[in-house]
Each structure stands twice: as structure tokens, then as C-alpha cells.
Motif scaffolding. Structure first.
Motif, PDB file in Angstrom:
ATOM      1  N   GLY A  12     -35.899  25.526  35.128  1.00  0.00           N
ATOM      2  CA  GLY A  12     -34.995  25.204  34.030  1.00  0.00           C
ATOM      3  C   GLY A  12     -35.359  23.965  33.254  1.00  0.00           C
ATOM      4  N   ALA A  13     -36.551  23.425  33.486  1.00  0.00           N
ATOM      5  CA  ALA A  13     -36.986  22.227  32.780  1.00  0.00           C
ATOM      6  C   ALA A  13     -38.470  22.360  32.440  1.00  0.00           C
ATOM      7  N   MET A  14     -39.015  21.357  31.766  1.00  0.00           N
ATOM      8  CA  MET A  14     -40.419  21.413  31.373  1.00  0.00           C
ATOM      9  C   MET A  14     -41.346  21.313  32.577  1.00  0.00           C
ATOM     10  N   ALA A  15     -42.574  21.756  32.413  1.00  0.00           N
ATOM     11  CA  ALA A  15     -43.588  21.647  33.448  1.00  0.00           C
ATOM     12  C   ALA A  15     -43.981  20.184  33.655  1.00  0.00           C
ATOM     13  N   SER A  16     -44.345  19.856  34.878  1.00  0.00           N
ATOM     14  CA  SER A  16     -44.691  18.468  35.204  1.00  0.00           C
ATOM     15  C   SER A  16     -45.903  17.985  34.413  1.00  0.00           C
ATOM     16  N   GLN A  17     -46.798  18.896  34.061  1.00  0.00           N
ATOM     17  CA  GLN A  17     -47.983  18.491  33.288  1.00  0.00           C
ATOM     18  C   GLN A  17     -47.586  17.912  31.933  1.00  0.00           C
ATOM     19  N   LEU A  18     -46.642  18.579  31.255  1.00  0.00           N
ATOM     20  CA  LEU A  18     -46.184  18.061  29.962  1.00  0.00           C
ATOM     21  C   LEU A  18     -45.355  16.795  30.154  1.00  0.00           C
ATOM     22  N   LYS A  19     -44.539  16.768  31.195  1.00  0.00           N
ATOM     23  CA  LYS A  19     -43.718  15.576  31.466  1.00  0.00           C
ATOM     24  C   LYS A  19     -44.601  14.362  31.717  1.00  0.00           C
ATOM     25  N   GLN A  20     -45.696  14.548  32.427  1.00  0.00           N
ATOM     26  CA  GLN A  20     -46.597  13.430  32.691  1.00  0.00           C
ATOM     27  C   GLN A  20     -47.167  12.874  31.394  1.00  0.00           C
ATOM     28  N   PHE A  21     -47.520  13.776  30.478  1.00  0.00           N
ATOM     29  CA  PHE A  21     -48.025  13.320  29.188  1.00  0.00           C
ATOM     30  C   PHE A  21     -46.949  12.545  28.436  1.00  0.00           C
ATOM     31  N   ILE A  22     -45.734  13.065  28.425  1.00  0.00           N
ATOM     32  CA  ILE A  22     -44.632  12.375  27.746  1.00  0.00           C
ATOM     33  C   ILE A  22     -44.413  10.987  28.347  1.00  0.00           C
ATOM     34  N   ASP A  23     -44.554  10.899  29.674  1.00  0.00           N
ATOM     35  CA  ASP A  23     -44.281   9.633  30.351  1.00  0.00           C
ATOM     36  C   ASP A  23     -45.253   8.522  29.973  1.00  0.00           C
ATOM     37  N   ILE A  24     -46.426   8.851  29.448  1.00  0.00           N
ATOM     38  CA  ILE A  24     -47.374   7.791  29.074  1.00  0.00           C
ATOM     39  C   ILE A  24     -47.153   7.287  27.643  1.00  0.00           C
ATOM     40  N   THR A  25     -46.136   7.820  26.974  1.00  0.00           N
ATOM     41  CA  THR A  25     -45.880   7.396  25.586  1.00  0.00           C
ATOM     42  C   THR A  25     -45.011   6.147  25.489  1.00  0.00           C
ATOM     43  N   GLY A  26     -44.613   5.608  26.633  1.00  0.00           N
ATOM     44  CA  GLY A  26     -43.703   4.465  26.628  1.00  0.00           C
ATOM     45  C   GLY A  26     -44.120   3.313  25.722  1.00  0.00           C
ATOM     46  N   PRO A  27     -45.367   2.842  25.792  1.00  0.00           N
ATOM     47  CA  PRO A  27     -45.753   1.692  24.958  1.00  0.00           C
ATOM     48  C   PRO A  27     -45.609   1.943  23.456  1.00  0.00           C
ATOM     49  N   VAL A  28     -45.957   3.157  22.991  1.00  0.00           N
ATOM     50  CA  VAL A  28     -45.817   3.406  21.549  1.00  0.00           C
ATOM     51  C   VAL A  28     -44.362   3.688  21.184  1.00  0.00           C
ATOM     52  N   TRP A  29     -43.609   4.271  22.110  1.00  0.00           N
ATOM     53  CA  TRP A  29     -42.177   4.468  21.874  1.00  0.00           C
ATOM     54  C   TRP A  29     -41.480   3.126  21.694  1.00  0.00           C
ATOM     55  N   GLN A  30     -41.841   2.140  22.535  1.00  0.00           N
ATOM     56  CA  GLN A  30     -41.195   0.835  22.455  1.00  0.00           C
ATOM     57  C   GLN A  30     -41.443   0.157  21.113  1.00  0.00           C
ATOM     58  N   LYS A  31     -42.542   0.498  20.470  1.00  0.00           N
ATOM     59  CA  LYS A  31     -42.861  -0.056  19.152  1.00  0.00           C
ATOM     60  C   LYS A  31     -42.258   0.764  18.016  1.00  0.00           C
ATOM     61  N   GLY A  32     -41.555   1.842  18.346  1.00  0.00           N
ATOM     62  CA  GLY A  32     -40.945   2.678  17.321  1.00  0.00           C
ATOM     63  C   GLY A  32     -41.914   3.585  16.600  1.00  0.00           C
ATOM     64  N   LEU A  33     -43.088   3.805  17.181  1.00  0.00           N
ATOM     65  CA  LEU A  33     -44.132   4.552  16.485  1.00  0.00           C
ATOM     66  C   LEU A  33     -43.963   6.067  16.567  1.00  0.00           C
ATOM     67  N   LEU A  34     -43.017   6.522  17.361  1.00  0.00           N
ATOM     68  CA  LEU A  34     -42.758   7.961  17.448  1.00  0.00           C
ATOM     69  C   LEU A  34     -41.487   8.340  16.694  1.00  0.00           C
ATOM     70  N   ALA A  35     -40.853   7.371  16.083  1.00  0.00           N
ATOM     71  CA  ALA A  35     -39.613   7.620  15.336  1.00  0.00           C
ATOM     72  C   ALA A  35     -39.917   8.211  13.965  1.00  0.00           C
ATOM     73  N   HIS A  45     -33.073  35.177  31.680  1.00  0.00           N
ATOM     74  CA  HIS A  45     -32.110  34.097  31.921  1.00  0.00           C
ATOM     75  C   HIS A  45     -32.714  33.033  32.828  1.00  0.00           C
ATOM     76  N   GLY A  46     -34.010  32.818  32.674  1.00  0.00           N
ATOM     77  CA  GLY A  46     -34.728  31.909  33.561  1.00  0.00           C
ATOM     78  C   GLY A  46     -34.816  30.471  33.113  1.00  0.00           C
ATOM     79  N   GLY A  47     -34.041  30.088  32.111  1.00  0.00           N
ATOM     80  CA  GLY A  47     -34.024  28.685  31.716  1.00  0.00           C
ATOM     81  C   GLY A  47     -34.603  28.396  30.344  1.00  0.00           C
ATOM     82  N   HIS A  48     -34.642  29.402  29.469  1.00  0.00           N
ATOM     83  CA  HIS A  48     -35.211  29.192  28.131  1.00  0.00           C
ATOM     84  C   HIS A  48     -34.532  28.038  27.396  1.00  0.00           C
ATOM     85  N   GLU A  49     -33.213  28.130  27.255  1.00  0.00           N
ATOM     86  CA  GLU A  49     -32.507  27.118  26.463  1.00  0.00           C
ATOM     87  C   GLU A  49     -32.539  25.754  27.128  1.00  0.00           C
TER      88      GLU A  49
END
Length: 200
Positions: free
Chosen positions: A86-109, A123-127
Motif C-alpha cells: 500500500g505504499a511506494m517501493a523502498s527503492q524509490l523511497k531511498q531516492f526521495i530520502d537523499i533529497t533532504g539537502p536540496v529540499w532544505q534550500k527550497g529547490l524542489l518547491a 484493490h491492492g493499494g493503488h490510491e
């Protein structure tokens, strides 16, 4: 030119097919597109023991791996993932987790964002999976552009949060690929309009 990054994880190829269709839709709408997969985290012996997984790994070996720079380059970003409980794959989550430094600078806004995915059953968790990605977009300060019911194809597909495929029905084809193309085209058009507004 509007820049669109399509970043995804795919084990057996379903999300890869959606990502490829999305790239086609964005390009047709006039975007420059970067199609990027995230790094695989699963051990090689596990992948080798699953024929479909191993076959797709070989098929996608030449697709560049995503970097944070791809997100910074983009005016619009689409993230794609299979469902894992019901959630994203860990591979994509790991990539998202390394965006912290640019997120803190507002560069993804102030970028346009959208999500797509695949689950094994209807009904396997699409939404819920797509909404976990929407949560990320909110933290980044992004502008979420879902497909909604803004095109007739959405009344056939039935998921207003993003294109999603039922993996148990076979590989993506026909309407679901058209849905991915439509979603990417809509996102590109909105990103282009926003970019022109900033220029003005």
C-alpha cells in the motif's frame, strides 16, 4: 522548452511501461524529457531467482539512474512506483530520502508534480500508494497536477490521483498507456503555463 523528469522504479516492467508512455506524452506536448530509473537495492541473487525481474533488469540496463540533479533540472516531475504493502517501493523511497539537502534550500518547491504506479490486484493499494507520493510533493512545496477526470479516458481508468495499472491483468497496454500519456501531457502543459507566467 519545458523540462520534465520521469523518475521511477520497476521490478518486472509494468511501471517501466507506464514511464515510457508518460515520456512519449510529455515529448508530444513539447517537453524535453529525462527518463530515469532509481537504483536497485535488492541483492543480485534475489533478482536472478525471479525470471521476470531478471528479464526486466536486463531490458532496462541502459536507462540512466536518477540523480538529484535531474529533479533540479526539471520544471515538472513525475514519480512512478509499484505498490509495496500500500505504499511506494523502498527503492524509490531511498531516492526521495537523499533529497533532504536540496529540499532544505527550497529547490524542489514550485515545480509541477504527478505520480503513477502499479499494483498486483484491483484493490491492492493503488490510491494509497499514489497518495504517499502526494505527501512527498506537499513536503517539497510542489504543485500537484493529477489527471482527475479531465479527459474521457479517466472515466474508463477510474483513478483521479494518477495513472495506475493492475499488474495481475498482464502488462500495461491500450487505455492505461494512453492514460499515462495523457497525464504527462497535462502535467507538461501546466508546467509550461506556469513557466510562462514566471517569465511574464
Amino acid at each position: 522548452m519545458t523540462n520534465v523528469a520521469i523518475v521511477y522504479y520497476s521490478a518486472t516492467g509494468n511501471v517501466h511501461a507506464l514511464a515510457t508512455a508518460a515520456a512519449e506524452g510529455a515529448e508530444k506536448a513539447g517537453a524535453e524529457v529525462r527518463l530515469r530509473k532509481v537504483a536497485e537495492l535488492a541483492p543480485a541473487q534475489v533478482i536472478a531467482g525471479q525470471p521476470a525481474w531478471a528479464a526486466h533488469a536486463e531490458q532496462a540496463k541502459d536507462i540512466p539512474e536518477a540523480t538529484v540533479d535531474d529533479l533540479l533540472w526539471a520544471d515538472a516531475i513525475m514519480l512512478g512506483t509499484p505498490t509495496r504493502y500500500g505504499a511506494m517501493a523502498s527503492q524509490l523511497k531511498q531516492f526521495i530520502d537523499i533529497t533532504g539537502p536540496v529540499w532544505q534550500k527550497g529547490l524542489l518547491a514550485d515545480k509541477i508534480y504527478g505520480a503513477f504506479g502499479s499494483a498486483g490486484t484491483a484493490h491492492g493499494g493503488h490510491e494509497s500508494t499514489l497518495l504517499t507520493l502526494h505527501n512527498v510533493f506537499c513536503h517539497w512545496g510542489g504543485l500537484i497536477v493529477p489527471p482527475g477526470y479531465t479527459d474521457d479516458i479517466q472515466f474508463h481508468l477510474g483513478n483521479p490521483y494518477g495513472t495506475s495499472h493492475v499488474g495481475g491483468e498482464g502488462q500495461p497496454a491500450g487505455p492505461v498507456l494512453d492514460g499515462a500519456r495523457y497525464q504527462a501531457r497535462r502535467i507538461t502543459q501546466m508546467a509550461t503555463a506556469l513557466k510562462r507566467g514566471h517569465v511574464a
